[in-house]
Design a protein around this motif. Structure first.
Motif, PDB file in Angstrom:
ATOM      1  N   ALA B  29      -8.170   8.332 -23.986  1.00 44.74           N
ATOM      2  CA  ALA B  29      -9.358   7.131 -24.758  1.00 44.74           C
ATOM      3  C   ALA B  29     -10.510   7.513 -24.472  1.00 44.74           C
ATOM      4  CB  ALA B  29      -8.933   5.769 -24.585  1.00 44.74           C
ATOM      5  N   PHE B  30     -11.253   8.742 -24.731  1.00 43.94           N
ATOM      6  CA  PHE B  30     -12.406   9.045 -24.213  1.00 43.94           C
ATOM      7  C   PHE B  30     -13.695   8.246 -24.518  1.00 43.94           C
ATOM      8  CE2 PHE B  30     -10.205  13.383 -24.127  1.00 43.94           C
ATOM      9  CZ  PHE B  30      -9.689  12.982 -22.945  1.00 43.94           C
ATOM     10  N   GLU B  31     -13.638   7.862 -25.980  1.00 41.92           N
ATOM     11  CA  GLU B  31     -14.712   7.004 -26.499  1.00 41.92           C
ATOM     12  C   GLU B  31     -14.794   5.640 -25.863  1.00 41.92           C
ATOM     13  OE1 GLU B  31     -13.315   8.945 -28.501  1.00 41.92           O
ATOM     14  OE2 GLU B  31     -14.807  10.240 -28.910  1.00 41.92           O
ATOM     15  N   ALA B  60     -18.467  13.286 -25.495  1.00 43.03           N
ATOM     16  CA  ALA B  60     -18.445  14.747 -26.055  1.00 43.03           C
ATOM     17  C   ALA B  60     -17.879  15.626 -24.722  1.00 43.03           C
ATOM     18  CB  ALA B  60     -19.843  15.095 -26.292  1.00 43.03           C
ATOM     19  N   GLU B  61     -18.528  15.394 -23.519  1.00 43.75           N
ATOM     20  CA  GLU B  61     -18.242  16.059 -22.269  1.00 43.75           C
ATOM     21  C   GLU B  61     -16.664  16.056 -22.025  1.00 43.75           C
ATOM     22  OE1 GLU B  61     -19.474  17.929 -20.290  1.00 43.75           O
ATOM     23  OE2 GLU B  61     -18.108  18.000 -18.364  1.00 43.75           O
ATOM     24  N   LEU B  62     -16.241  14.900 -22.182  1.00 45.95           N
ATOM     25  CA  LEU B  62     -14.593  14.478 -21.734  1.00 45.95           C
ATOM     26  C   LEU B  62     -13.833  15.498 -22.848  1.00 45.95           C
ATOM     27  CD1 LEU B  62     -14.716  10.837 -20.942  1.00 45.95           C
ATOM     28  CD2 LEU B  62     -14.037  13.031 -19.270  1.00 45.95           C
ATOM     29  N   HIS B  63     -14.095  15.333 -24.140  1.00 44.16           N
ATOM     30  CA  HIS B  63     -13.497  16.172 -25.107  1.00 44.16           C
ATOM     31  C   HIS B  63     -13.452  17.655 -24.948  1.00 44.16           C
ATOM     32  CE1 HIS B  63     -12.179  13.157 -28.178  1.00 44.16           C
ATOM     33  NE2 HIS B  63     -12.985  12.615 -27.741  1.00 44.16           N
ATOM     34  N   GLU B  64     -14.717  18.099 -24.501  1.00 40.57           N
ATOM     35  CA  GLU B  64     -14.654  19.586 -24.362  1.00 40.57           C
ATOM     36  C   GLU B  64     -14.008  19.809 -22.931  1.00 40.57           C
ATOM     37  OE1 GLU B  64     -16.202  21.996 -25.428  1.00 40.57           O
ATOM     38  OE2 GLU B  64     -16.000  23.407 -23.806  1.00 40.57           O
TER      39      GLU B  64
END
Lengths: 149, 149, 149
Positions: B29-31, B60-64
């Motif tokens: 749950a990155f957001e 964004a960094e975590l998704h990347e």
């Protein structure tokens, strides 16, 4: 224990005490670690080894023990957890706590070595916590000791 | 910090905050993880990597970063412990915390990778805790950094 | 929950409860462990296995399960951490907690086996905490379960 302290206060206070104390040890601040013991404190970190006594004795013991790491750039992290606190009638606190030493060498993977149980007697002096004694038992010696007894 | 809060309240509050925060991260749950930072929060999870800034930037960094796990069914668990809290005069809290990432792959044995120290600055906003910043140092890089400096 | 209890009290109380409870389990005190559940308590320690019910049932299940260690002098240590507590409107508490089982054999190195998530429902009875239920999910089964579903 300060008279306004609850069991909840004690639990948080001991967690904070252990965090600071073991970060000092892992950072090589042996004198500061020794000062978390009472002046007549006793510390037995390895089964079968004679306990170190007094702050000066504990600090000296740590310097001696850590010589083995002089040429070994290991980072050790002491984790305490599952902290079972039993306040005693004489205002001391018995703490039975699990401990892991997590070791990492440059570029390497962390390993647990060893898994221990820590038996502490804690006391309040002028509103601050100190170790009156600490005895550490190592799990990898447990089975053999039990088998031998 | 809310004025009725004691040091004990703070200690429990931060433990609960970290538990929820890191369960969000491990659950992908990155957001929601990014929302545990202040709007202008800063997050550096890997030494040498540019910090992510703002909630949108952190998410964004975590998704990347997690793209590397797209074809890797690893379950990661972030453990925080040995939490040393130092409340500051400006009502922020400095937290120095040990962290382990325990990783498990289907059918495999858990491994620790890596062992870290987390340096947080926490703040209260409307009675809730947030990370103003987080910097993570990795133990396996410690020796080499020290040797190189 | 006793009416004078705060969220902070609850957090410390549950930590102390888990420490004592799991030290009982690791020490082989299965009856005492079973008594930390309500009389009608439910305990599922292994996915896919039928839950044990009632204190007598939980104790019997533990004796049965531990037969595998009869000729295996392993010392197991259950670590709980990252404890996320969610008090419910009906005065129960949902706890979502990470768990590691650290195992050591005589002369051997500690290993983590397995890494788990514990889902507890806790209740107060006469001012004391009890498990109404416990369900343990294992990380090494997570990916395969997800892939199979």
């Amino acid at each position: 224990m300060p008279s306004t302290y609850s069991r909840t206060d004690l639990y948080a206070e001991v967690q904070q005490f252990y965090a600071r104390q073991m970060q000092l040890l892992d950072g090589g601040a042996f004198e500061a670690y020794a000062e978390t013991f009472t002046e007549d404190g006793e510390f037995r970190h390895t089964p079968g080894r004679e306990p170190a006594r007094t702050r000066a004795g504990i600090s000296a013991e740590l310097h001696e023990f850590h010589k083995r790491f002089d040429d070994d750039p290991v980072q050790r992290r002491h984790w305490f957890g599952m902290m079972n606190l039993e306040p005693q009638d004489d205002d001391t606190i018995r703490a039975t706590v699990y401990a892991l030493v997590v070791t990492t060498r440059p570029g390497g993977k962390p390993a647990i070595a060893p898994s221990c149980v820590v038996y502490d007697v804690l006391v309040w002096e002028d509103g601050e916590l100190f170790n009156r004694s600490r005895r550490v038992e190592h799990d990898q010696l447990f089975g053999s000791a039990a088998a031998a007894s």
